[in-house]
Each structure stands twice: as C-alpha cells, then as structure tokens.
Enzyme design. Structure first.
Site, mmCIF file in Angstrom:
data_model
loop_
_atom_site.group_PDB
_atom_site.id
_atom_site.type_symbol
_atom_site.label_atom_id
_atom_site.label_comp_id
_atom_site.label_asym_id
_atom_site.label_seq_id
_atom_site.Cartn_x
_atom_site.Cartn_y
_atom_site.Cartn_z
ATOM 1 N N THR A 14 0.825 -1.207 0.000
ATOM 2 C CA THR A 14 0.000 0.000 0.000
ATOM 3 C C THR A 14 0.861 1.260 0.000
ATOM 4 O O THR A 14 0.677 2.142 -0.849
ATOM 5 C CB THR A 14 -0.886 0.007 1.264
ATOM 6 O OG1 THR A 14 -1.561 -1.256 1.342
ATOM 7 C CG2 THR A 14 -1.912 1.107 1.222
ATOM 8 N N GLU A 121 10.379 9.295 9.218
ATOM 9 C CA GLU A 121 9.186 10.060 9.589
ATOM 10 C C GLU A 121 7.926 9.195 9.535
ATOM 11 O O GLU A 121 7.022 9.326 10.371
ATOM 12 C CB GLU A 121 9.031 11.262 8.642
ATOM 13 C CG GLU A 121 7.848 12.154 8.892
ATOM 14 C CD GLU A 121 7.901 12.864 10.247
ATOM 15 O OE1 GLU A 121 8.694 13.787 10.401
ATOM 16 O OE2 GLU A 121 7.145 12.472 11.158
ATOM 17 N N VAL A 124 6.206 6.551 12.614
ATOM 18 C CA VAL A 124 5.281 6.891 13.708
ATOM 19 C C VAL A 124 4.315 7.981 13.254
ATOM 20 O O VAL A 124 4.744 8.986 12.694
ATOM 21 C CB VAL A 124 6.033 7.404 14.963
ATOM 22 C CG1 VAL A 124 5.083 7.520 16.144
ATOM 23 C CG2 VAL A 124 7.201 6.500 15.313
ATOM 24 N N GLY A 126 1.905 7.998 10.953
ATOM 25 C CA GLY A 126 1.458 8.075 9.560
ATOM 26 C C GLY A 126 1.858 9.385 8.929
ATOM 27 O O GLY A 126 3.042 9.726 8.880
ATOM 28 N N ILE A 128 1.351 12.429 9.962
ATOM 29 C CA ILE A 128 1.626 13.556 10.868
ATOM 30 C C ILE A 128 3.135 13.762 10.982
ATOM 31 O O ILE A 128 3.847 12.822 11.308
ATOM 32 C CB ILE A 128 1.055 13.287 12.277
ATOM 33 C CG1 ILE A 128 -0.416 12.891 12.176
ATOM 34 C CG2 ILE A 128 1.236 14.488 13.181
ATOM 35 C CD1 ILE A 128 -0.976 12.334 13.486
ATOM 36 N N GLY A 179 -9.281 -2.845 4.987
ATOM 37 C CA GLY A 179 -7.837 -2.694 4.803
ATOM 38 C C GLY A 179 -7.155 -1.953 5.933
ATOM 39 O O GLY A 179 -5.983 -1.603 5.842
ATOM 40 N N LYS A 197 6.394 2.031 18.300
ATOM 41 C CA LYS A 197 6.285 3.477 18.072
ATOM 42 C C LYS A 197 6.655 4.286 19.318
ATOM 43 O O LYS A 197 7.359 5.288 19.232
ATOM 44 C CB LYS A 197 4.869 3.822 17.595
ATOM 45 C CG LYS A 197 4.615 3.337 16.164
ATOM 46 C CD LYS A 197 3.150 3.429 15.798
ATOM 47 C CE LYS A 197 2.918 3.064 14.337
ATOM 48 N NZ LYS A 197 1.471 2.885 14.046
ATOM 49 N N GLY A 296 -2.899 4.716 6.127
ATOM 50 C CA GLY A 296 -3.466 4.911 4.802
ATOM 51 C C GLY A 296 -2.378 5.164 3.772
ATOM 52 O O GLY A 296 -1.282 5.613 4.108
#
Lengths: 424, 424
Positions: A14, A121, A124, A126, A128, A179, A197, A296
């Site tokens: 993904t 980056e 942890v 996603g 942000i 998903g 994380k 995502g």
C-alpha cells in the site's frame, strides 16, 4: 550519473504504491529500481517504465542508487538489505517502526560510520510530521512527556465498538475488510505496534535507546462492548495509548503501551477512526498536540516522500525566498475579494416590533437568493425594539450584502450590529 | 573568533527575556550584545554579564555577531536594523509577523543576495512548530487549505466572554491585566495580527507573496455577549479565525481574518484561552491539526530558540544516531517496570451474587492501600453471576496487583476479565 536523486524502492504494498504514485512525475527524482516479492502479481501502478526485481539485495548493490526507500516492513531479510545498503554508502528512508525500534542502535551506528542518513518520519504517526517536529521544531525543549494514540487499527476498532455497538470480533473483521487491519492482526491488537512506536518516540524525547523488550504492553482483545459502555457511564472513552515519561529524577523512564480510560472532554477522546494524535510536553513550550491520519496509502506516503525531499535538500539551507519573492514567481498571490467568497452567515438585527417585519426580512433575503436556515426573535425592549437573529445557508457575500442593503433601508430596521460567518 | 555561534538580541520584552533565559547557560551560543530601548529600565534578568546598548544599529554593524535575534516587534527602525544586518551578512531570526507579512519579499530578496537565512518560526502560532511543519514535514503535499485560531489574545477574550459571561470591555481589561493583551490592543482586536499571520501561512502554502492590504478583516469588537449566547443556542461557539484557500482553479486565493461561528463539536471549538490551533489540508496527507500555546514568554521563546538551533545545525544532516547509539550515551534508557508506576484503575469483575461480596472487595483493596473512587454492580445472570466495576484513585501498580491477587483468591470471585488504566 544522473543529476536527479536516484531511488530504489524496497516493497510495493500500500505505502510503496503511494510513494511511486507521488514521485512518478517528479522531475527531481528517478526511481532506478523497485524490489517486490512477487514479480507476477497484478499491481495498481503500471510498472512497464521501471526496472522491477525480486532480489532486494540488487538494490543494495546497485551503484546507481543513492537512496533506498524501504517500505516493505518487517525485519529478517529487509534488515539485511538495509544493512548492506548502508555499508554501500546509500541513504535510507524507512517506514519500518519494528526495525528502527529493535535495531535502531546498530543501524544508526553503521549509518554514522558510513556517513549516510536514516530518515523514518513515516514510522510513527502516519502522515503527521511528528519526528521532524520533535527533532527540529522543539529543539529548545526538554521533553517531559509524550503520549497519545499512535495505532490507527485499534483506534478504528474501538471507535466501531463504541459508535456502532459492535463486539470486538466483528469490529476487527470490519477493519480487515476495509484494509485497516492486516490478515494477521496480532501486532496491532496485541500492542506490539504501539510498543515499537512509543520506543522510537521515547528515544527521541529522552535521547537514548529504549529496549523494546522491557516495555509493558496490554492489547485490546480483552475489552468487551460492556467495558466501553461502562466506561462511558463513568464519563470516559477507551483508547489504545502509548506513553513515555521520566519517573521523577530516578533516571528511569516509564514507557508503556496499553488501553486507557480517557475523560470524554479530553482531546484524545475525540480522535476517531484511523486518526492518530500525540501530545508532547516541552519544558519551554508547554503542551502541543499534533493530530491527523495515522495510516493509509497517501498519508503514510506523504511522510516517506517528505523525508525524500528533506534528504535531497538537507545540504542546502531552507529557502523561504521562493515563497516571498515576486521575482521568483510569475506574480504575487491574487487575493480573492471578500465579495466573491461564499459563506453561511449569522446576522443580528435590531428592528421595530411591528407586524410584517419578519416578512420584509424574508422578502429581502429571497430577492437576492439568500436562503434562511434559522430565525430567532429575542424579546422586545421597552422602546419597542426587537432583536432578530438570522442564520443563512451558503451564499455569495455579494448577494448577502445586497440583501443586507435592502434590509438596512427598510424603515422597520434600526441597526444591524453584527454579521458573522459560519465555519463549515 | 569564538567557536560558539554568536548572537545579538534585538529587544528585551517578554519574548526576548525568555530567549535570554533559555540560552544563558547554553555552551553552544554566546550572546554578544542586547539592544534595548531604555538601558535604565528594571529587568527580569541580570544584565551584568552582557553588553547592553540602546543603539540597535550597533548589533547590525558588529562584525563579531553572526545571528541577529529580532524580538522587538513592529516595523520602522527595527526593519532598518534588519536590512542593515542582512547587508552585513548576518542571519536573521525573527518573531516579527508584521515585518515578514509586509516586507517579506524585500527581506528575502536581500537575504538571498547576501547569502544569509531568515527564520521566523515564532511569527505564527507561538510555540507550535507550524512553519517548520509546513516547510519540511509536508513537502510532499500541495496545500489546499490552512485555517485556524492564530491569535491568543482574541481567543482569550472570547473564551472569557463565553465562560464567565463577561462583556467585551471587561474581558479585554482582564486580558490586559494578565499580560495577554497590550496597552494598545488594536492590532489584536481589530484583526491585524491575524491578517499578518494568515498572510505568512498563505505565502508558505501557496508559494507566492500575498499583499497584506488586500486581505479582508473583521475584528471582534462588535461581538457582544448576546451573540455568544445566541451562537451557543444554535450549536456554535464564536472564534477568531484566519483562513486561506485557493478559489477553485481561478488562480485566486481566498484569504481572510474574521470571527466565525464554529460548530460546538468541531475541534477548533474546544481551543480555549491563549491556545492556538491550525488545520492544514494537504493533497497527500489529508487534514492534520497542530495545537498548543499560541503566546507567552516561554512558548514563543521556544520557537525562537528552536530556530537558533536549527540555523546553527543547518549545514549538518540531522543526526539521529545520538538518540539510538548506546556508545554515544552513558547507558540505554532505564525502563521503569510497570509495577513501579502509579495509575488510577478500572477493574471489571465477575463474582457470585452472595451477601458480603462487596465488603470483601473493599477489604482486599483497603488492605493494600487501594482507595476506591467508584463501584457499580451491573445485573446478575441466571447462573447467579454479578458484574462489578471498580474505579480506583491513583495507586502503585504493585499495590493494585496485590489487591487483585487477594480478590482473585476470594471464593466469591469468578473472574477478573479486564483491568484498565485511567488517563489523568
């Protein structure tokens, strides 16, 4: 040698697919090779233009690749490829929290020795930009606490259990169907993902390595819909939390990953679905919070590609000039006049308290296409002045102003003290 | 020449004093001079160790100063000093939103010409690392919207008006008494401050200069406590908002600064007092939010000093190794065992429905110093099993575990399916 920065993409799941989509047309970068597990698998992106290999070590050995973008996940072979790539002088960008949390010390030691950089980056939070915030934005601070929701899968499951009163197993199945959870969800629901994380965040916050095996964890599998309901009755919502803080001045740190009851009025209680949110307490700044999509394809790829950009420009000072210098732009920003914007409005009027007033207001609005969402009349003063509040649907400012002009000219209108816009 | 980075501090108000306090004992930097308006004024910090001047141009001309830290605010002379410092090859760190918003193009052109850098993290969002997030963390994104609360003074006034039902004038006076509003509050309450900040954010987001004079603004002076109450009745809270977004594909941007009605469930509605919060919509990441203290001595100084650190290290790649390499640390982080941590707990038990059960629970807790905050019994099954939920005060995990051990051994206890911790 190309003047572009040359990349080797390791993994085309993904996130890898998102990275390829974001970089495909970028003139600054060239994807020299993509390593996949199965070359014959049907893919979301057209691979005809790329060199595709099922031997990941090929990327680590290719002298034409400057940067390895590791988005395969897991350890084992991936870790070996990364080590060999570092030894061969390649920079690493990785989304791999497990590898950084478990093998960070060794990886960064090798990177230092071979004078390359490892960015992570995407590992942890996603999309942000949490790592760069801690590493750059809060440099003036001693961090006293990091805590928050860092796993989108469990937050989605807990949100579904609460909002749709679904039992755990059903919420998990739904997360898998969408998903948001993997076929084997163990790492998420048993808390391992949060352990990795929070270990990384604790290392950054307290500037030394954290042993992953020593971190207490509790998953969410024990939690029933009954607990969620009972917690609600007590004024709490259940959230999966990662937390790290020093224990007084003992030199110890308290690092853990477990579900917690969060007061309903606490900002973390409002973080729903796959979103993440992290609080950072700094000695100078106080408490800051960052929130956004924690998982995502594009959010995570945004973090990976952000690292790629930052790495490519790391040797240059940030260049703000391009945003501010008209000479470097075709033109300055063309600011849209307020009359051309569209808004919903709150209007407070003072009118004479006589029959027909509301009809006149309605007519003036209707004439200029201003549609009303609500109208309230609030008392009447001794002088016979009534306060009326209108709430409108979305309408162009110029139409609203025309209607207000008509209303202002009506003999029954005393004043229009306030017009405000409504945030959508 | 010193091996330290040498600084000249221009201005010693609230923020400047915070910067001096944060940097005073830092071995990496040397404050060579401080420029103030009045050398005889009583100060919060001891200035005996510093060279203090009331001629700000002295800083711009001092060949021993590498970086000018401009925390005086306003334009006029300050702008002249900054221009001369740039011409003399000095880097600039500034908290001055008015100067950047109005004179950004000219300042950055000069900086480019003289090969120096201008950093301005503290100009928007106080301590929140907003500029670096937009400039570094979200590089992979096209920004489609920036909106939020960027003025702590008006947010404090509006919060007071709502929570304590104070009229505007009284809330303003209170803000002034607490140092959240200046003696002349015009720039804040008339919206100029938000105009400067949103102009800067729009320039960064849409990568071209924005003319400050073209930005629509509306202050908060018209808003009465009645509006706040009426907005509440409609399900809204009134907030002072800065907003910037492109208008379709017209090439225009919609930039404005005005109060808005914000739905009560919207995250911006929950931002109280002098806090700031900014939403950024990115093409890849979706929507991220940053929030935190938007004003105050140390939050703002945190942003200024963050810039100083970043500037000093701008020519080096970020060095994550120091966080992860045991060799570079005296030791790895010493993780505190969960037994030594202190928490409040939620405990769900299944017990036999017989007399004395609750008494036994209470005794077991009391014996180990576990104090109860709440206890609820939830129905009884046909098999005579009762569900009991306990909520405890803060207690050491080891004490709780001892109490749970006793409870587990009680003959009336069937099971303890869930133990959760409560977020403070």
């Amino acid at each position: 040698m190309s003047t572009k920065t040359t990349l080797g993409i390791l993994g085309l799941g993904t996130v890898g697919t998102g990275v390829v989509k974001l970089l495909r047309d970028n003139p600054q970068f060239e994807i020299r090779a993509i390593a996949v597990r199965d070359k014959n698998k049907q893919r979301e992106v057209d691979l005809a233009d790329f060199h595709v290999t099922d031997n990941a070590f090929e990327l680590a050995d290719d002298p034409n690749i400057e940067v390895i973008v590791e988005v395969a996940g897991g350890i084992g072979q991936v870790h070996e490829v990364v080590k060999r790539a570092i030894k061969n002088g390649k920079h690493i960008i990785t989304a791999n929290k497990e590898m950084i949390a478990k093998h960070g010390p060794e990886i960064f030691e090798a990177a230092n020795k071979h004078n390359v950089t490892v960015f992570f980056e995407a590992a942890v939070g996603g999309g942000i930009p949490l790592i760069s915030t801690m590493q750059r934005g809060l440099q003036a601070n001693r961090i006293s606490k990091v805590a928050g929701i860092v796993n989108g899968t469990t937050n989605y499951i807990l949100t579904m259990m609460e909002q749709e009163k679904k039992p755990f197993a059903e919420a998990l199945r739904e997360a898998q169907a969408k998903g948001y959870a993997e076929a084997d969800p163990t790492d998420d629901i048993e808390g391992n993902d949060v352990v990795y994380k929070i270990a990384i965040l604790a290392s950054l916050a307290f500037q030394s390595p954290v042993e992953v095996g020593k971190i207490y964890k509790q998953g969410i599998t024990q939690i029933s819909d009954l607990d969620i309901q009972l917690a609600n009755e007590f004024g709490y919502r259940i959230k999966m939390i990662g937390l790290a803080q020093p224990v007084g001045d003992t030199g110890k740190i308290d690092v853990r990953a477990h579900p917690m009851l969060v007061p309903l009025h606490h900002p973390l209680a409002g973080i729903e679905g796959v979103n993440n949110a992290i609080f950072i307490n700094g000695s100078a700044v106080g408490e800051v919070m960052l929130s956004g999509p924690g998982a995502g394809q594009f959010p995570t790829a945004s973090a990976v590609v952000g690292d790629i950009f930052n790495l490519a420009s790391a040797l240059k000072l940030p260049d703000f000039a391009r945003y501010f210098q008209p000479a470097m732009n075709s033109t300055t920003c063309d600011v849209c006049p307020i009359e051309e914007t569209t808004n919903a409005y709150y209007i407070r009027l003072e009118t004479l308290d006589v029959p027909g007033v509301i009809g006149h207001l309605g007519l003036a609005c209707g004439e200029h296409g201003v549609s009303l969402l609500g109208l309230v009349q609030k008392g009447v003063t001794d002088e016979g002045v009534a306060t009326i509040v209108l709430l409108t649907h979305q309408v162009k400012e110029s139409q609203l102003q025309a209607a207000l002009g008509d209303i202002r000219r009506q003999l029954t209108t005393k004043e229009i003290p306030v017009v405000l816009r409504v945030l959508r």
